[in-house]
Structures are given as structure tokens and as C-alpha cells.
Write a protein that holds these residues in place. Structure first.
Motif, PDB file in Angstrom:
ATOM      1  N   THR A 212       0.844  -1.200   0.000  1.00  0.00           N
ATOM      2  CA  THR A 212       0.000   0.000   0.000  1.00  0.00           C
ATOM      3  C   THR A 212       0.880   1.251   0.000  1.00  0.00           C
ATOM      4  O   THR A 212       0.553   2.234  -0.652  1.00  0.00           O
ATOM      5  N   ALA A 213       1.991   1.178   0.735  1.00  0.00           N
ATOM      6  CA  ALA A 213       2.864   2.348   0.842  1.00  0.00           C
ATOM      7  C   ALA A 213       3.848   2.442  -0.316  1.00  0.00           C
ATOM      8  O   ALA A 213       4.884   3.091  -0.210  1.00  0.00           O
ATOM      9  N   SER A 214       3.537   1.763  -1.427  1.00  0.00           N
ATOM     10  CA  SER A 214       4.369   1.985  -2.616  1.00  0.00           C
ATOM     11  C   SER A 214       3.459   1.978  -3.840  1.00  0.00           C
ATOM     12  O   SER A 214       2.552   2.821  -3.919  1.00  0.00           O
ATOM     13  N   LEU A 218      -0.135   4.542  -5.952  1.00  0.00           N
ATOM     14  CA  LEU A 218       0.409   5.504  -6.914  1.00  0.00           C
ATOM     15  C   LEU A 218      -0.296   5.464  -8.266  1.00  0.00           C
ATOM     16  O   LEU A 218       0.232   5.956  -9.260  1.00  0.00           O
ATOM     17  N   PHE A 232      -1.902   1.106   5.962  1.00  0.00           N
ATOM     18  CA  PHE A 232      -0.449   0.993   6.095  1.00  0.00           C
ATOM     19  C   PHE A 232      -0.152   0.021   7.235  1.00  0.00           C
ATOM     20  O   PHE A 232       0.283  -1.088   7.017  1.00  0.00           O
TER      21      PHE A 232
ATOM     22  N   GLN B 174      -1.152   7.748   5.401  1.00  0.00           N
ATOM     23  CA  GLN B 174       0.246   7.380   5.663  1.00  0.00           C
ATOM     24  C   GLN B 174       0.851   6.652   4.459  1.00  0.00           C
ATOM     25  O   GLN B 174       1.959   6.954   4.032  1.00  0.00           O
ATOM     26  N   SER B 175       0.101   5.710   3.892  1.00  0.00           N
ATOM     27  CA  SER B 175       0.631   4.933   2.758  1.00  0.00           C
ATOM     28  C   SER B 175       0.940   5.841   1.578  1.00  0.00           C
ATOM     29  O   SER B 175       1.998   5.747   0.964  1.00  0.00           O
ATOM     30  N   ILE B 178       4.060   8.037   2.085  1.00  0.00           N
ATOM     31  CA  ILE B 178       5.320   7.302   1.924  1.00  0.00           C
ATOM     32  C   ILE B 178       5.550   6.983   0.447  1.00  0.00           C
ATOM     33  O   ILE B 178       6.618   7.260  -0.110  1.00  0.00           O
ATOM     34  N   ALA B 179       4.522   6.418  -0.191  1.00  0.00           N
ATOM     35  CA  ALA B 179       4.642   6.037  -1.602  1.00  0.00           C
ATOM     36  C   ALA B 179       5.042   7.231  -2.466  1.00  0.00           C
ATOM     37  O   ALA B 179       5.920   7.134  -3.329  1.00  0.00           O
ATOM     38  N   SER B 180       4.405   8.380  -2.217  1.00  0.00           N
ATOM     39  CA  SER B 180       4.705   9.561  -3.022  1.00  0.00           C
ATOM     40  C   SER B 180       6.150  10.014  -2.850  1.00  0.00           C
ATOM     41  O   SER B 180       6.777  10.474  -3.803  1.00  0.00           O
ATOM     42  N   LEU B 182       8.689   8.057  -2.215  1.00  0.00           N
ATOM     43  CA  LEU B 182       9.537   7.110  -2.951  1.00  0.00           C
ATOM     44  C   LEU B 182       9.572   7.503  -4.425  1.00  0.00           C
ATOM     45  O   LEU B 182      10.624   7.515  -5.057  1.00  0.00           O
TER      46      LEU B 182
END
Lengths: 299, 316
Positions: A212-214, A218, A232, B174-175, B178-180, B182
Motif C-alpha cells: 500500500t505504501a508503494s 500511486l 499501512f 500514511q501509505s 510514503i509512496a509519493s 519514494l
């Protein structure tokens, strides 16, 4: 519910314990996890593994997912040779190598993600789907590798990429190597954005942690299936940290939409039509500019 | 037991207490105990040497979050020039778990940002023990884009147990935050040098750690999950943290061996907290040298180098 069923078909009720949604091989009956309705499996299959009574979306294996989603007879599987790598010779109570073997045996897959080239009606796409039955769909170096190759493939052919994410997060047994896949996959998605090639992320139940955090957050468009758990940190970790009960519906698809994290919540029955429509519109300018129809020659 | 020392440092604590006592006795009674003190000090140095000669991965994990371990601001003070801190994400709040600002390295302007843990209880709470919320990552993103606009090299310092696992953090994405980061860091046209100075806790660490060069202090760790977290999931008990730490290979020298970091910076005898000035000096030399190495690359080459640096973590 289990009691009468138990009397009726004793051998079945034991199979109903635990996660049976997608892997009773020849099961005739299935039980809805949400409303406990007993469902006739062939009918459930026809209904795209959605409960006819309450609309609960059963989890799908990666292969089920892509075969439901892509036009049949257009499908070509890609990067099948990419295999997991046990760089750390990791061992907890079991060897990582053995966990991999058993996951491969139960799922019949080599890794927790599948990549296919195919079509949605007349729109050609590259599609990825992860498999929760394979070590909780966790992101390993090989998963990251397949993702990056799928991006490069999509960029090379100027085809949109669609990814169905389902994952517990990064794969612990690969430690920092798995963490680095978050950076790799996100950097790859960023290349797509820079080149204006669509990336649609579909988050399905459950989706957590490093996934989810990558890449999963996006998408040019982020879509979730109804009532999926997405976040997360896992709910137990959060409960331990804040020492309070979590609100009803916390980290559900609908919660994420309310808080602005995703664009839409779409029923499985409408996913293909919605994504096809979105892609046609997203690609209209590009196609008109190069005079290129969706049926281009090199496909 | 002295709370400022780890369990395996307790023999050092005892000896140091003795030395202190002796000094006090000497000065109070006017007795010359200098020889005795020097003797004990030598003994102490030998003791530290023998303890630190063969640290286990679990001991290193504890050193990485030692109560006296220097934090980002300590290094900023010792390495860089005057620090103009910049605040806020322009959307919601100023997250004190991440600090960022403009300063100078050897007279050249740079941007520095990093996780910041607190020292005293009150500050620890203010800084949320170095666990950022989305607004922290968004502040970092804003200031890194700023750095790119003004062609300022970026130094990031990693020292966090992880991104904050809280209800509010989840609500505010939060996700996504972080993703942004990266994604953003993968394309910034300015040099990025990251250093793990303590705990490199998972996605919360990586979110300011996509870089051209990754350094780590000798007793720092970097991994996908804490040893405790890994142990409680895979071994079903946090009692197996030592085993988990060893299995994950999260300490700097193992990371170097595995090619996950580019350079290890040796710590002073007994760890960075025993001689922060010396540590900062070593770190400054390394940072200057690494920035120098990147200075020959064009903007495009910097982005390409950063991208291909990540590709080595793939599989054939």
C-alpha cells in the motif's frame, strides 16, 4: 449454521473452517464469510465469486482474477521464469526455502504475482495480480522484479498497466531486499507518469504495509473493491499503539474513499467495464495524436 | 542498573562509576589518586574493546536505539553551518518527528532533513519518538522539491522505529505519503545522500531514503521490520528477537556485505554516543567525499544512477 450443515454433510463442515474461499478444489458448497449463507459453488463462480445474498467479495487467486478480468483467448503470461531468491538463507521456525516450496505447491504458482498481456474489449493492456495464498501476497525481490519488468514492457509497447494488489506487505524473509522493492516499484511507476502511460491500481482485500505504501497507492487512478481492508499499519498494531478500539469500518475501502485516498469503490461486476471506459478516455488523445487505434500492429 | 547503559554495557557502567568515585574521593581529600584513575581508565578501555569486539546483531539493534545515541540535530550542529529550519507541510501541520532545513557543508549550501527522536520525555512525546505522520513525509517532500528547484544537494538522516501506526496517520494517508516520497525521490534532479544513523525502521525510513549513495554508521540497523515485530510474527513470540535480528541481517556490516549500503562509517570505541564529536568528524568526511564523487554527474545521470542503484536488488 454449522450445526445443521454438520449433520447434513459432516465431511464438508471441517473444510469450512478457516479460509476456504478460493481453495476447496472440488467443493460444491461454500460459505459466505460475511452473511454465513451457504452458496452453491458453480453459481458463485458464475457470479465472479461475489456472494449472491450480501455482495461479499470473496478473495480471488491471481489466476482467477486475471482470467475474470481479461478477455479470454487474448491472454499471454509474461515473465514466468522469474523465481524467488533466498539471498539471506533465511530461517525462522521453518526455512524460507521450505515456505516457498509449500506456497508453490499449494498455489501452483512460482511467485506471489502474475503478469499477463491481454485485452479489455478492444483496449490492450499489461496486467498484474498478486496472490494472497502465496505467502500472504508479500512483496519479495522477485515480485518487485516482475512488477518492474511489467512496467518496462508496458512502456515499451505504450500499453496501460493495471495492477490488482492484495498483500500483507513486504516479505520479512528477504529483509531489506524486500523493503527496497518499495523504492524500485515506486520509481518504476514514476517513469510511467513521466511518460504519460496510464497506471491503474486496484486495491483488493486485504492490502497492507509495503505494498500500500508503494505502487498500490500511486495509480493515476486508485480503485478499490467494496469493503476491502486497506491500510499501512495493520489494525492489531494500531490497537496496541493507541490502546483503544478502532472505529467501525476503519481502513475499509469506503473509509479510504471518505478520507480521499482512493478515487472510487467499484463492485467486481463493474470493474472491467469501468476500467475499460476510463482507459479509452485516458488514451484518446494519445491515440488520436499518433493515429493509432487500440488494435495496433505489434500486438 | 544504570538506565543510560544497555545490559551488555553494565560492566562498563560499574567501572566508570568506580572511576568517578575515585576522582571525587581524590579531589575531596586532596589525595593524589591519578595513577589509580589512569590504571582503571585503561582497564575500562580494554573492557569496552573486548565487549565491542564481538557484538551480536541483537546487541547492535539495541545500540542503534541507545538512549544516549546522537540524533539528527546533534550531527547537524557538529557537521553543518548555521541551520535555518523550515517547518510544515503547507497542508495540515508541522510534524516534529522530521526536521528539515537549509544549511552549509564546507561553505556550500545544502538541504538537510532527517528523523528526530527526542531526548527528554517531553521532547520524545513532541517528536513522537521519531515516528512521522503523513504531514512529516509531506514536509520532507515539499522541502526536497524546494532543494531541486534551487539545485541544492540533499542529505537525509535516517533514525526511526517506523512510520507512526495510528488512527490519525491512517486517516490522512500514511501509505500515500510514503509512496509519493519514494516516487518523488526517484526523479529529483539533485544529489541525494542518505545516512542511517540509528534505527532504519522499514517504510518509514525508506520514505526519506531513496538516494544516490547510502551510508550507514557501524552500529546502525536497517530492515523491513523490527526484530521484535519479526519475532512475534514468525516465531510467535517477541522473546526470539535476537534470533530474528540475526536472521534478518539488519546491522551495517552485514548490509555492506550484502551490497545494500554503499559505505559503512566506523564508530568510535564503544559507539557514537561515547564520542559524538569524533563520530561527527568521521561522518562529515564521508559526506564531503561522497558529495564530491557525485559532483561529476549531470542531472540526468544522477537520476539514472539512483534508478539503476535500485535495480541491483532485483532477481535474474
Amino acid at each position: 449454521m454449522t450445526n445443521w450443515l454438520n449433520r447434513l454433510i459432516p465431511s464438508l463442515s471441517s473444510k469450512l473452517e478457516g479460509d476456504v474461499s478460493s481453495h476447496i478444489p472440488k467443493g460444491i458448497w461454500n460459505k459466505c464469510k460475511q452473511c454465513d449463507a451457504i452458496l452453491y459453488q458453480p453459481e458463485l463462480d458464475r457470479n465472479m465469486h461475489v456472494c449472491q445474498k450480501c455482495d461479499y467479495h470473496f478473495r480471488l487467486s491471481a489466476r482467477q482474477r486475471l482470467s475474470l478480468f481479461l478477455n479470454q483467448n487474448t491472454v499471454e503470461e509474461l515473465f514466468q521464469t522469474v523465481k524467488p531468491l533466498d539471498r539471506l538463507k533465511f530461517k525462522d521456525t521453518k526455512k524460507y526455502k521450505d515456505r516457498l516450496l509449500s506456497a508453490q505447491k499449494t498455489t501452483g504458482e512460482i511467485e506471489a504475482i502474475l503478469c499477463m498481456k491481454g485485452a479489455l474489449d478492444d483496449v490492450q493492456v499489461v496486467a498484474l495480480a498478486s496472490d494472497f495464498n502465496f505467502m500472504a501476497g508479500s512483496m519479495s525481490s522477485a515480485v518487485g522484479e516482475k512488477f518492474v519488468r511489467a512496467v518496462d514492457h508496458a512502456l515499451g509497447l505504450k500499453l496501460p498497466l493495471i495492477c490488482f494488489a492484495v498483500s500483507g506487505g513486504a516479505r520479512m524473509q528477504e529483509s531489506l531486499f524486500s523493503l527496497m522493492q518499495m523504492a524500485r516499484t515506486s520509481a518504476a511507476v514514476e517513469k510511467m507518469k513521466q511518460q504519460g502511460i496510464p497506471f491503474i491500481s486496484v486495491l483488493t482485500d486485504p492490502c497492507y504495509g509495503g505494498v500500500t505504501a508503494s505502487y498500490a497507492m500511486l495509480g493515476d487512478i486508485n480503485i478499490a473493491e467494496p469493503k476491502a481492508s486497506i491500510g499501512f499499519a495493520g489494525p492489531r498494531v494500531i490497537e496496541q499503539t493507541v490502546r483503544e478500539k478502532l472505529p467501525e469500518g476503519f481502513q475499509s475501502s469506503e473509509f479510504l474513499m471518505e478520507h480521499g485516498a482512493i478515487d472510487m469503490v467499484i463492485h467486481r461486476h463493474h470493474l472491467k467495464a469501468t476500467i475499460t471506459r476510463l482507459l479509452r478516455r485516458m488514451l484518446a488523445y494519445q491515440h488520436s495524436k499518433v493515429g493509432l487505434l487500440a488494435h495496433h500492429k505489434d500486438f | 542498573m544504570n538506565p543510560n547503559y544497555l545490559t551488555f554495557e553494565q560492566p562498563i557502567a560499574e567501572l566508570e562509576a568506580k572511576i568517578e568515585e575515585l576522582r571525587l574521593v581524590g579531589s575531596n581529600r586532596g589525595v593524589n589518586l591519578a595513577d589509580e584513575v589512569i590504571n582503571l581508565e585503561n582497564k575500562c578501555a580494554k573492557l569496552i574493546q573486548s565487549i565491542f569486539k564481538s557484538l551480536t546483531p541483537w546487541q547492535i539493534s539495541q545500540l542503534a536505539r541507545h538512549p544516549k545515541r546522537p540524533h539528527t540535530l546533534d550531527y547537524i550542529k557538529l557537521i553543518f553551518g548555521e541551520f535555518d529550519e523550515l517547518h510544515g507541510d503547507r497542508q495540515f501541520a508541522d510534524d516534529l518527528a522530521i526536521i528539515a532545513g537549509i544549511t552549509e557543508l564546507d561553505g556550500k549550501p545544502v538541504v538537510v532533513l532527517g528523523h528526530q527522536k527526542g531526548r527528554e520525555v517531553k521532547e520524545k512525546i513532541q517528536r513522537n519518538f521519531g515516528m512521522p505522520r503523513p504531514e512529516g513525509y509531506r514536509k520532507a517532500a515539499r522541502i526536497m522539491s524546494f532543494a531541486e528547484r534551487f539545485r541544492l544537494p540533499i542529505f537525509t538522516f535516517i533514525d526511526t522505529p517506523g512510520a507512526y501506526p495510528g488512527v490519525d496517520a491512517e486517516k490522512r494517508g500514511q501509505s500515500e505519503a510514503i509512496a509519493s516520497n519514494l516516487a518523488l525521490m526517484s526523479r529529483l534532479k539533485t544529489p541525494i545522500i542518505s545516512t542511517v544513523i540509528g534505527e532504519g525502521g522499514s517504510g518509514g525510513a525508506l520514505a526519506i531514503g531513496v538516494c544516490n549513495t547510502l551510508l550507514a554508521l557501524q552500529y546502525s540497523t536497517y530492515s523491513v521490520i523490527s526484530p521484535e515485530g519479526c519475532a512475534s510474527i514468525l516465531w510467535k513470540t517477541a522473546d526470539k528477537s535476537a534470533e530474528a535480528a540475526a536472521a534478518m541481517g539488519l546491522h551495517a556490516d552485514r548490509l555492506l556485505e550484502l551490497g545494500l549500503i554503499d559505505r559503512l562509517i566506523t564508530e568510535p570505541l564503544g559507539g557514537a554516543h561515547r564520542n559524538t564529536v569524533e563520530m561527527a568528524l568521521q561522518l562529515k568526511q564521508a559526506l564531503t567525499h561522497e558529495l564530491q564523487k557525485l559532483s561529476t554527474l549531470s542531472d540526468t545521470e544522477l537520476v539514472e544512477q539512483r534508478y539503476s542503484r535500485l535495480q541491483i536488488f532485483g532477481v535474474p
